[in-house]
Design an enzyme around this catalytic site. Structure first.
Site, PDB file in Angstrom:
ATOM      1  N   SER A 133       0.645  -1.135   0.007  1.00 43.43           N
ATOM      2  CA  SER A 133       0.048   0.006  -0.024  1.00 43.43           C
ATOM      3  C   SER A 133       0.901   1.119   0.000  1.00 43.43           C
ATOM      4  CB  SER A 133      -1.047   0.108   1.205  1.00 43.43           C
ATOM      5  OG  SER A 133      -0.421   0.015   2.275  1.00 43.43           O
TER       6      SER A 133
ATOM      7  N   ASP B 244       0.802  -0.704   8.031  1.00 47.03           N
ATOM      8  CA  ASP B 244       2.114  -1.270   8.075  1.00 47.03           C
ATOM      9  C   ASP B 244       2.839  -0.712   6.682  1.00 47.03           C
ATOM     10  OD1 ASP B 244       1.177  -2.709  10.086  1.00 47.03           O
ATOM     11  OD2 ASP B 244       0.872  -4.547   8.868  1.00 47.03           O
TER      12      ASP B 244
ATOM     13  N   ASP C 121       5.333  -2.113   4.033  1.00 52.61           N
ATOM     14  CA  ASP C 121       5.845  -3.349   3.444  1.00 52.61           C
ATOM     15  C   ASP C 121       7.364  -3.076   2.839  1.00 52.61           C
ATOM     16  OD1 ASP C 121       3.928  -5.168   3.877  1.00 52.61           O
ATOM     17  OD2 ASP C 121       2.450  -4.194   2.451  1.00 52.61           O
TER      18      ASP C 121
ATOM     19  N   ASP D  78       6.891  -4.385   7.966  1.00 56.75           N
ATOM     20  CA  ASP D  78       7.121  -5.730   7.726  1.00 56.75           C
ATOM     21  C   ASP D  78       8.206  -5.899   6.720  1.00 56.75           C
ATOM     22  OD1 ASP D  78       4.732  -6.549   8.705  1.00 56.75           O
ATOM     23  OD2 ASP D  78       3.523  -7.026   7.134  1.00 56.75           O
TER      24      ASP D  78
ATOM     25  N   LYS E 297     -10.594  -1.192  -0.539  1.00 55.09           N
ATOM     26  CA  LYS E 297      -9.716  -1.581   0.841  1.00 55.09           C
ATOM     27  C   LYS E 297     -10.527  -1.432   2.085  1.00 55.09           C
ATOM     28  CE  LYS E 297      -5.510  -1.501   1.340  1.00 55.09           C
ATOM     29  NZ  LYS E 297      -4.069  -1.014   1.326  1.00 55.09           N
TER      30      LYS E 297
ATOM     31  N   TYR F 278     -11.037  -8.675   4.225  1.00 58.92           N
ATOM     32  CA  TYR F 278      -9.604  -8.193   4.165  1.00 58.92           C
ATOM     33  C   TYR F 278      -8.625  -9.025   4.831  1.00 58.92           C
ATOM     34  CZ  TYR F 278      -5.901  -4.940   2.813  1.00 58.92           C
ATOM     35  OH  TYR F 278      -4.815  -4.514   2.383  1.00 58.92           O
TER      36      TYR F 278
END
Length: 570
Positions: free
Chosen positions: A91, A102, A104, A157, A218, A227
């Site tokens: 995202s 989060d 990524d 993450d 989303k 989700y």
């Protein structure tokens, strides 16, 4: 705009190149205001903080690589040149992240720095010592190995990929296929997140319209409880790919139009026909590419959503028949609401009405996990959650698809317990159309025992980590799952409307209400009514699914009406 009309995006020509009307633009403005008022956009301060955190992580990983290079006896020049790069995906890279989301991230290091020891033990140890790092949770055995943590309050993450270079150049082009030379499958999966995100942004006609539509969908999916890739629904990349395909087919549409077309298109989609943004390319690197014509395993996928970067993969391999059924019901719900909005008979708020999971079923499985402390619980909970999908699949397998599961992605905490504790829940119902015998029950004790045995094989298990699975009825649902701590006594009328909507759109196999036990005809499926004396078998259902017919959307109250039970023992 002329250039936009001439260019073809995706594997087929657009369905419509119509420009938005004034009414469409007005509805788009209303949608954007609703999303802003819902708090889906982060502040400039948080955006700035994310950039600072990314800079710190890059600094930490670069120092980590230099230290290991020195320890392994490389020359001073090698130590000086030693490098690691940080890329983002998901995202954040797509530009649709919200407050508290989060980040990524992918760390790319040289060939002599490995994932198993150097990343998950040495770097993990370095992070563990830092005061800015909290909630550190390594998941080395995940399909895509990941280290989760918070850095100065920002959730991260972090993946790792070791590429076949002694020195990682600052100008590395991650989209070039050469980064895949001489790497293993987990590394390919780790690299693909960034490669896919970049490709998506290049394959959509209007990036800003794509972002607004994806942000909306989303938010909707989270509101409706679908989700979650890990529990068998769809995650961020899946939703991005579905939205991108709609953008390709309606290249000039405004976001309000794209949201409406999204639901209209996917309620009619004939799964398991795949969703693809571009043609599948064949490279000579030896990696397996999604192709059901060549790979028998790919034929078992229920909802293929194919990534646009080599090697092409099905990003939604986690979806089961049960979770597909739930998502199709929710697509029908969204389509119904959007039809009303386009007729000026509804507001955007209705689309995001939370799904009342604990009022939708009569029977549930409650999965309780405990650990000695919060740190152990974080790791244990992540492992158990990653295996919940297997429980769904095992129940489908052992009941021959007759007992359907709805795993709910939310995690619940019991404030009355003194130990570290979390709960997950799964809704249960009988497959509609099954003939019921008096007193018939599903005995899934062996299934649950098999699941618990697999979960307890956790390599990082510690004393105090425990798991229990119990069958409860709606009236036994613990009060701590409800926002206000009070159980609702009646099902909202909307659920009946949802089921009626589903029945209009999807072929039903209903033995109890149809004395001649026919299959209703469907113009999309090409399946006609069977003769009065014919019976529907498991093979018939399989054949229908293989032909892309959405025939397995079921009434939420079936289990109760059928007078059967679920027995999993104690």
């Amino acid at each position: 705009m002329v250039e936009l009309l001439e260019k073809q995006y995706g594997v087929t020509k657009p369905i419509s190149t119509a420009e938005p009307t004034k009414a469409d633009l007005l509805r788009t403005a209303e949608l954007e205001k609703f999303l802003d008022d819902a708090g889906l956009y982060e502040s400039e301060e948080e955006t700035s903080k994310r950039k600072e955190v990314l800079g710190r992580i890059k600094e930490i990983t670069k120092n980590w690589v230099k230290q290991l290079t020195l320890l392994r006896g490389y020359t001073e020049q090698m130590v000086e040149d030693a490098n690691a790069l940080i890329f983002t995906f998901g995202s954040y890279r797509l530009g649709v992240h919200g407050p508290g989301a989060d980040m990524d991230t992918l760390c790319i290091g040289p060939s002599y720095i490995n994932r198993e020891e150097d990343f998950f033990f040495i770097l993990h140890g370095m992070l563990e010592e830092m005061v800015e790092v909290t909630d550190l949770q390594p998941i080395p055995n995940a399909h895509v190995p990941v280290m989760k943590f918070k850095f100065d309050g920002i959730s991260i993450d972090l993946l790792y990929a070791s590429i076949s270079l002694l020195v990682v150049p600052e100008d590395l082009n991650i989209c070039d296929v050469s980064v895949l030379y001489n790497v293993d499958e987990p590394t390919v999966r780790s690299l693909n997140g960034c490669r896919v995100a970049d490709r998506i942004l290049k394959l959509v006609p209007n990036v800003e319209h794509f972002r607004t539509t994806l942000r909306c969908l989303k938010f909707w999916a989270k509101s409706r409880g679908i989700y979650s890739n890990v529990t068998g629904f769809l995650g961020g990349v899946n939703w991005a790919l579905l939205v991108a395909r709609v953008c390709q087919l309606f290249p000039n549409a405004a976001p309000s139009m794209l949201v409406s077309r999204f639901f209209r298109m996917y309620t009619q989609w004939h799964w398991p026909n795949p969703v693809m943004l571009c043609e599948i390319e064949q490279e000579e690197l030896g990696f397996s590419v999604w192709d059901p014509r060549k790979n028998p395993r790919d034929r078992t996928h229920h909802m293929p959503i194919i990534t646009p970067a080599y090697p092409r993969m099905n990003s939604s391999y986690n979806v089961s028949l049960s979770t597909l059924r739930v998502m199709m019901e929710q697509f029908q719900f969204g389509n119904k609401i959007c039809e009303g909005i386009e007729l000026n008979k509804g507001k955007w708020k209705a689309l995001f009405e939370p799904y009342l999971f604990f009022e939708s079923y009569r029977n549930y499985l409650q999965v309780d996990i405990v650990a000695a402390d919060d740190g152990d619980l974080l790791a244990w909970r992540g492992w158990v959650e990653s295996r919940l999908r297997q429980l769904t699949l095992k129940i489908e397998r052992d009941t021959y698809g007759k007992l359907q599961c709805h795993p709910y992605p939310n995690v619940y905490l019991d404030p009355s317990k003194t130990c570290s504790h979390s709960s997950f829940f799964m809704g249960l119902q009988r497959k509609q159309g099954e003939i019921v015998q008096e007193g018939q029950q599903f005995d899934i004790r062996a299934t649950v025992d098999e699941f618990k045995h697999a979960v307890n094989m956790y390599m990082l298990w510690k004393p105090g980590m425990d798991l229990s699975v119990s069958h409860i009825r709606r009236k036994q649902i613990p009060l701590y799952v409800f926002p206000d701590g009070c159980r609702k006594n009646k099902v909202r009328p909307e659920s009946q409307q949802e089921r009626l909507c589903v029945k209009r759109k999807v072929d039903q196999i209903d033995h109890q209400k149809s004395p001649d036990k026919r299959i209703s005809s469907s113009p999309e499926s090409g399946i006609t009514n069977s003769s009065p004396e014919s019976k529907v078998t498991a093979g018939d259902v399989l054949e229908i699914r293989d032909r892309g017919l959405q025939s397995t959307i079921y009434d939420n109250e079936t289990l109760c009406c059928c007078r059967d039970g679920v027995d999993i023992g104690k």
